[in-house]
Design an enzyme around this catalytic site. Structure first.
Site, PDB file in Angstrom:
ATOM      1  N   HIS A  82       0.809  -1.221   0.000  1.00  0.00           N
ATOM      2  CA  HIS A  82       0.000   0.000   0.000  1.00  0.00           C
ATOM      3  C   HIS A  82       0.842   1.270   0.000  1.00  0.00           C
ATOM      4  O   HIS A  82       0.313   2.349  -0.248  1.00  0.00           O
ATOM      5  CB  HIS A  82      -0.938  -0.003   1.210  1.00  0.00           C
ATOM      6  CG  HIS A  82      -2.015  -1.044   1.135  1.00  0.00           C
ATOM      7  ND1 HIS A  82      -3.312  -0.755   0.775  1.00  0.00           N
ATOM      8  CD2 HIS A  82      -1.984  -2.375   1.357  1.00  0.00           C
ATOM      9  CE1 HIS A  82      -4.037  -1.859   0.784  1.00  0.00           C
ATOM     10  NE2 HIS A  82      -3.249  -2.865   1.140  1.00  0.00           N
ATOM     11  N   ASP A 128       4.004   9.418  -1.379  1.00  0.00           N
ATOM     12  CA  ASP A 128       2.855   8.640  -0.914  1.00  0.00           C
ATOM     13  C   ASP A 128       2.560   7.518  -1.898  1.00  0.00           C
ATOM     14  O   ASP A 128       2.722   7.698  -3.114  1.00  0.00           O
ATOM     15  CB  ASP A 128       1.612   9.528  -0.781  1.00  0.00           C
ATOM     16  CG  ASP A 128       0.791   9.196   0.444  1.00  0.00           C
ATOM     17  OD1 ASP A 128       0.831   8.036   0.891  1.00  0.00           O
ATOM     18  OD2 ASP A 128       0.097  10.092   0.958  1.00  0.00           O
TER      19      ASP A 128
END
Length: 470
Positions: free
Chosen positions: A158, A366
């Protein structure tokens, strides 16, 4: 249809009515498990102190079995707070300066993965499909293979995967790469992450692409590809529309006194670029004095990992920056920045997104950043706001109609804020429609189905090691 077995560090246990917690990932995986039956295993979030963990705690909810294990204080310190969040997390976010290596914590990380494997094996059936999530559990497939598990096993990361020079600073980097090669499908958020992973294998001479999304490394053939995670787009859009009637949203609108709202929502983490964002907002206000007293920036930042020193220091820093900004530029009836250091419920956040003229999503790095997607999904189609998005967020690979910025450039980000606030309605609608179309067609259900379609085909054959030279 074979059962699905999901393994993650933490398990979002349903409420007493059997409903999963809010949030796209929990909802999507819960739906997949409910459809085909299966198990969701992970850490309970509880510690047994110095005593060894007792047996798995089993909870049945229809076709889904939740299997939770406690950890010892030592496990939590070494595996979770230690190697996972003080080595892998900063390294994957390209913060070598914040990584703290300790052999004891590395050993704890692999020890807890062995514990997960030992506890999972008795629950498995021969045709189960296993899907492991995130950086805490990279070695799990290799541990399962050592115990004779031949099932299809997939992994999804993730968070970002770093460039080779950054990743190789981890002392046990080869063990991590070998662990990933033990899966049948390795999923990343973006094609950039896949390229970085390929470069790591190639630089070490341990593997490479063999075509068609397949890799060969450490004697195995497997798939490694990007599967950008989505959100429950349509449902969140409806939530935001309904939230417009919420009393708290109406009160917030009244408190704004006709000013435009800019919003940032981030977990308190050094990867999110919050200090840099405050600096960019200050540069915007100083460079565009006509906007002073015309805008308010709301930053919602729940506390995170307060037991880790870097996070505690950052909490103090962000609060100090917000106070300094308000003290230097504010007036008796205008506070430039409102700072909330706690969680807000999802319906309230949806309403705030919809109210905002500008969404500020400016991480330094991110994996995806679903806040960017939530902001877009929450907008009023007749009068949408503008997303200002870091080009270093995985979401930038999909949401290319946002205003893409370099979060390290305060003045450049400030100019993007000014452009967003001045953007004509026609351009705002065109940009929003392009992004919303993507979010609707690539929601979290699509992501889940796409990944599983790659995990479930016939198991790839073992690639033999090269014969030794004569």
């Amino acid at each position: 249809m074979s059962r699905l077995v999901v393994v993650s560090n933490r398990v979002p246990v349903p409420d007493k009515a059997g409903n999963p917690p809010a949030g796209g990932l929990a909802v999507a995986l819960h739906a997949a498990l409910k459809e085909r039956g299966g198990i969701w295993m992970g850490w309970s979030g509880k510690s047994t102190g110095e005593a060894e963990p007792g047996p798995l705690s089993i909870m049945n909810n229809g076709a889904i079995q939740y299997a939770l294990t406690d950890l010892t204080d030592r496990d939590v310190a070494e595996y979770y707070n230690g190697f996972a969040n003080r080595v892998l997390w900063p390294i994957c976010h390209c913060r070598i300066d914040l990584a703290e290596y300790a052999r004891r914590e590395m050993a704890g990380y692999f020890r807890v993965n062995r514990l997960f494997a030992d506890r999972l094996v008795p629950l498995l059936r021969p045709d189960d499909v296993i899907w492991v999530h995130d950086y805490h559990l990279i070695p799990l497939a290799e541990e399962l293979r050592r115990r004779g598990v031949q099932n299809r096993i997939g992994f999804f990361l993730h968070i970002p995967w770093p460039p080779a020079d950054v990743f190789f600073s981890v002392p046990v980097y080869e063990s991590i790469l070998r662990g990933l090669a033990s899966y049948d499908v390795v999923g990343f958020q973006t094609d950039y992450d896949v390229d970085n992973f390929a470069a790591c294998l190639r630089r070490e001479g341990s593997g490479d692409r063999i075509g068609g999304g397949r890799f060969r490394a450490y004697g195995r053939s497997f798939i490694a590809a990007d599967f950008p995670i989505g959100m429950e787009t349509a449902e969140f859009a409806e939530l935001a529309e309904d939230a417009a009637h919420d009393r708290r949203i109406r009160e917030m609108a009244r408190s704004m006194q006709g000013r435009d709202l800019l919003i940032g929502v981030d977990r308190l983490d050094y990867s999110k670029g919050i200090p840099e964002r405050i600096a960019a907002y200050e540069a915007f206000l100083k460079g565009n004095p006509e906007f002073q007293d015309k805008v308010v920036y709301l930053q919602v930042t729940p506390k995170s990992r307060s037991e880790v020193p870097e996070y505690a220091a950052m909490q103090e820093n962000v609060a100090s920056l917000a106070g300094r900004l308000n003290g230097s530029l504010g007036s008796l009836d205008w506070v430039p920045m409102r700072y909330i250091n706690r969680s807000l419920r999802r319906p309230l956040l949806a309403g705030l997104y919809r109210m905002a003229k500008v969404g500020l999503v400016t991480p330094l790095r991110d994996g995806m950043n679903l806040v960017a997607k939530e902001f877009v999904a929450a907008q009023d189609p007749a009068n949408p706001g503008v997303l200002v998005l870091s080009r270093f967020a995985g979401a930038a690979r999909e949401l290319d109609s946002a205003l893409l910025i370099n979060p390290h450039d305060a003045e450049g980000t400030g100019r993007a804020i000014a452009r967003a606030l001045s953007m004509p309605l026609a351009e705002r609608k065109e940009r929003w429609e392009h992004m919303m179309k993507r979010l609707l067609s690539h929601d979290v259900t699509h992501w889940c189905a796409d990944y599983l379609s790659h995990l479930e085909p016939q198991r790839p054959t073992l690639v033999p090691e090269p014969a030794p030279a004569a």
